[in-house]
Enzyme design. Structure first.
Site, mmCIF file in Angstrom:
data_model
loop_
_atom_site.group_PDB
_atom_site.id
_atom_site.type_symbol
_atom_site.label_atom_id
_atom_site.label_comp_id
_atom_site.label_asym_id
_atom_site.label_seq_id
_atom_site.Cartn_x
_atom_site.Cartn_y
_atom_site.Cartn_z
ATOM 1 N N GLN A 10 -6.635 18.412 -129.953
ATOM 2 C CA GLN A 10 -7.334 19.241 -129.766
ATOM 3 C C GLN A 10 -6.709 20.406 -129.049
ATOM 4 O O GLN A 10 -6.857 20.456 -128.182
ATOM 5 C CB GLN A 10 -8.109 20.050 -130.788
ATOM 6 N N SER A 95 -8.801 12.059 -127.518
ATOM 7 C CA SER A 95 -9.443 12.145 -128.824
ATOM 8 C C SER A 95 -9.712 12.103 -130.166
ATOM 9 O O SER A 95 -8.931 11.254 -130.713
ATOM 10 C CB SER A 95 -9.724 13.615 -128.073
ATOM 11 N N LEU A 96 -8.950 13.330 -130.958
ATOM 12 C CA LEU A 96 -8.521 12.777 -132.434
ATOM 13 C C LEU A 96 -7.317 11.939 -132.410
ATOM 14 O O LEU A 96 -7.307 11.292 -132.845
ATOM 15 C CB LEU A 96 -8.438 13.954 -132.760
ATOM 16 N N ARG A 120 -14.103 14.336 -139.973
ATOM 17 C CA ARG A 120 -14.972 14.920 -138.049
ATOM 18 C C ARG A 120 -14.663 16.196 -137.721
ATOM 19 O O ARG A 120 -15.564 16.102 -136.661
ATOM 20 C CB ARG A 120 -13.884 14.047 -137.138
ATOM 21 N N HIS A 204 -17.759 16.774 -127.130
ATOM 22 C CA HIS A 204 -17.685 15.913 -126.031
ATOM 23 C C HIS A 204 -18.842 15.407 -125.144
ATOM 24 O O HIS A 204 -18.817 15.545 -124.146
ATOM 25 C CB HIS A 204 -16.490 15.412 -125.295
ATOM 26 N N GLN A 253 -16.962 7.594 -128.924
ATOM 27 C CA GLN A 253 -15.787 9.037 -129.148
ATOM 28 C C GLN A 253 -16.759 10.225 -129.267
ATOM 29 O O GLN A 253 -16.125 11.616 -127.874
ATOM 30 C CB GLN A 253 -14.777 8.549 -129.664
#
Length: 313
Positions: A10, A95-96, A120, A204, A253
């Site tokens: 992102q 991440s994503l 998510r 996170h 995660q």
């Protein structure tokens, strides 16, 4: 050269993303249409035309970035003859981007990945009231120094290390007051810069446990296959090759540190000398060169980039 494919996270989204690919390739258009159908919305129109503030919403940005990455991958496969596992030794996603990587590797169906990332994004955004959390970049401190700043700034609140992106580039995340204390403390301890980031939620960190719980339930309902190429996971900075291991890693995660620097160092130490970033932006290919100057980074975003990559491969 030994190659790793990496997939952006992102922040790399921008209005117009994927448009040139869709105009030149039926294979890319199929990806965007499949994602639109899975979500029941014209995400592709939002990607191509904006508005930017709507595209930046976490629930839209996450599936949009995955769609763009997979459109690039589909064009490489269908029109360039590139296939996994032959094209690279490892995959990684920021991440994503792990969902993008796993979809490219056949662990997720494209439609399932799109729906998971929509959820998510919604769950991450909804876990913390708007304005209650914050993130900050601490520049010029190593990871251990930044982690100590986060611990000392937390007090009775949350301040965690969210991203270990590169040497001297660590992001912290948590309660706004704690993150603000971390910014001040980092400057006192010699950080070159310490700045609050313009984000919609504190990603996170422990505050996102409700989102992790939501993803655990959602992932439990989705069929996964072994990835065609091992994924170097954010949580462990080590490769994973079996589908049975993926749900736990993807759930952890959400609240854990993205160990990107360590992931790149693992790949470097295991013969990778070229990182190819598939999708929007050039963040990860740039980080590769910061982590190791001997590692080449290539960003593949549009048709011209694809042509250039095919010549290299």
């Amino acid at each position: 050269m030994a190659t790793a494919f990496v997939f952006p996270g992102q922040g790399s989204q921008a209005v117009g993303m994927g448009h040139a690919l869709a105009e030149m390739s039926a294979a890319a258009r199929e990806v965007f249409e499949e994602v639109d159908d899975a979500l029941g919305q014209s995400l592709s129109r939002l990607m191509f035309e904006g508005p930017g503030d709507e595209l930046t919403l976490t629930e839209n940005a996450q599936p949009a970035l995955m769609a763009h990455s997979l459109a690039v991958m589909r064009v490489l496969e269908r029109e360039g003859g590139v296939s996994l596992p032959g094209a690279c030794l490892y995959l990684a996603g920021h991440s994503l981007g792990e969902y993008s990587a796993l979809t490219a590797a056949g662990s997720f169906r494209l439609a399932d990945a799109a729906r998971l990332l929509k959820l998510r994004g919604q769950a991450m955004q909804g876990a913390v009231p708007v304005g209650a959390g914050a993130m900050a970049a601490l520049l010029g401190l190593d990871f251990e120094q930044a982690a100590a700043v986060a611990r000392d700034a937390a007090g009775s609140e949350v301040c965690d290390t969210a991203n270990d992106n590169a040497p001297g580039q660590v992001v912290v995340s948590g309660d706004r007051a704690a993150v603000e204390r971390a910014v001040a403390l980092a400057k006192e301890r010699g950080a070159r810069r310490a700045i609050l980031l313009d984000v919609s939620a504190p990603f996170h960190c422990a505050l996102l446990q409700p989102a992790a719980d939501a993803m655990a339930e959602a992932l439990g309902a989705v069929t996964m296959e072994d990835p065609a190429t091992p994924l170097v996971a954010n949580v462990t900075a080590r490769p994973v090759a079996h589908a049975a291991d993926l749900p736990d890693l993807l759930v952890r995660q959400v609240t854990a540190t993205v160990r990107w620097r360590e992931s790149m160092m693992f790949m470097r130490d295991n013969d990778i000398d070229r990182v190819v970033e598939l999708g929007a932006g050039k963040v990860l290919s740039g980080l590769a060169r910061r982590i190791d100057r001997e590692m080449s980074g290539i960003a593949v975003e549009g048709p011209e980039d694809i042509d250039a990559l095919l010549k290299e491969l």
